[in-house]
Design an enzyme around this catalytic site. Sequence first.
Site: not given
Length: 755
Positions: A296, A492, A496
């Site tokens: 990410d 995080d 996700d």
Amino acid sequence: MVTSVALASGIAAAVLGSRTLAEGFWTAGTVSALIPATWWVLNALWQGRLGVDLIAVVSLGGTLAVGEELAGSLIALMLATGRLLEVAAQRRATRDLRALRDRTPLQARRRSGDELTTVPVADLVIGDLVVVGSGEVVPVDGRLEGGGGVFDESALTGESLPVGRSVGTDVRSGVVNAGHPVELRAIATASDSTYAGIVTLAEQAVAVDAPVVRIADRFAAWFVPMTLVLAAVAWWAGGSPVRAVAVLVVATPCPLLIAAPVAIVSGLSRAARLGVVIRSGAALETLGRVSTLVTDKTGTLTAGRPGAADIATAPGYSRDEIIKWAASADLYSPHVFARAIVEECASRGLTPSVPTDVREDPGRGATATVDGHVVAVGRHGVDTDLPDWAADVRARAALEGTAVAWVWVDTRLAGAVTLADPMRSDAVRTVRRLRAGGVRRLVLLTGDNAEAAGQIAAALGLDDVKSEQSPSDKVDVVRAEGRLATTAMVGDGVNDAPALAAADVGIALAAQGRTASSEIAEVVLTTDRFDRVADAMAIARRARRIAVQSAALGMVMSIAAMAAAAAGMLPPAAGAVLQECIDVLVILNALRALRAPGSNRGRPSPDAQRLIRRFAAEHEGLREGVANIRSAADDLANGRLDDAVTSLTRVDHFVQTDLLPHEHAEEGLLYPQLAIPLGSVESTAAMSRMHGEIDRLSWRLHRHVEDAAKLGTVAPDRVEDLLACLYGLHELLRLHFMVEEQDYFTLLPDESAKA
């Protein structure tokens, strides 16, 4: 416990002269291990696997059949110890989805006319008018009514910057209201809304995640048949079943059952010292095979919170004036942009004025009276025609993927503050370490826009970038990558979580506390350092390599012992003792996984650490001066030659009195200290060359400023060269600072982790 007590009791009875009692204890210990071992074998066969436990069962039964109770008790102890270690190493942590569900609102405020009632979220139906307060999670997908709003959509998109939504636009469930209370017209029920879909995706992704096969079982396909054949040959050649039992005893796969788990447990322990929690031995083993890393952006490769990146001014205003006006108007605003502006003002040593008549328009910004002036900060007036300097700011922001807070003073556009989510200083080094460690493909996967994602991907040299991805899109990408190679996903945020669960191994950054991602992920980083991903992979690869090495070493020695037993040189009891010695050797080798893996960076000396901290602090103090170099160049580029003399003089003073002494001190003090941790004095050669170029451009700038001071203005024929000098020096310093911070300042040990 039973096997150890039985063995010890039997030895005590034998010492006291009661052989019959001793054999009874040893038989009991053997049977206590034979029963569960038989169950393990049958269970493995039911699942279609032929495990090395089969040898243990046959050898335990064989010792009872030929009256070798002591050998059987020794095998039972080894088997029980190995199973205990394996279970401790490979126990899978429950993938708890509680954080995802806990975040889901259970109640909502429904408006019906003038009546406002609190109802269960499940009772909301399409068409209900729902009131969402500041800081609350939107319970269902809805359409804005009655006014615009500002929403923190990071839970769904990963975008750290709040997004303004106007009346009539749709807002998805799971986002947080970051502005004033808003009203939404429900367009879906709770069960059909976006956030409920995320929870479902996570559950489905977890359900399809296959378990990792034990390392020991990979050797069983050939080791078990070979052992049984050799035992049969020994029986046939020697004419006694005792030889066959002796072969089986020394072939008992304790090196396989013990060495691999010990190495894996040692790797788990080593990782924990660095603030990396790996939930199971299976997760560590999988992490050691990862060749594709999907990551990410927001909060992972970037800091996850916006900061002031630049300040632009209209003619007649200074940067300090603009940031003070903006901070004063935003002083009481809860908006994340406002906090960034106030923090930037404080970092410059400025104190905002206390505003009055404060008004905040969700999605547009704040307006307040500051020291008798009406100041507006935010998106006010961005749709109007902008002067050239402001048009440049807007165009630059669009290219760089940054946000702009415009500053109006008494209806005049006075300046702008651009805000960005900066890339982590350790990101570049970490990417290099990951590639050196065996990661062949790096993919950026984010819900952010293409411009912001592309900037990060280009800076890090990633192999692919996929932007504007929904949670379901992320799952699809991770699964597609996983079909080609062992894949890890790093993230995080709540958005996700499904992708983390879909990956072969999920890695969550959870330095800020427990999150949905940390509940789903098999690997959790408890320190806010992206380079811990590279550390975790290095530890996992080393632990896995040592596990395989220890198992192979044990098997080679066991095979040699099996040959001796087949030749009649080792009776069963002696073979069991020899097997214990082999176990000790492979365990000692497996314990090497407790040591830190080799790294491409060393630990700086105390003097070097002190210097790194000093120059890192000086960088923060120099940033404003470096930004002023760009501002002076912009003044020249916009034709404000007379105004440029003042800004050029200020810039030259900064360069001569602050910047150059800093760079010369780095060259003379810091760089020599970095030779040891970096490997050689040549490691800083390129940066020393940059110092030379900074000196050259600074000398040219000083000559230009001297000439401008004599003339009282900048000579038109000098503008082009002066612009090249200013812009070149500004970009060179930005690059120079960035490299030092990424390659040198990250050498500091993590104070929060026990190394």
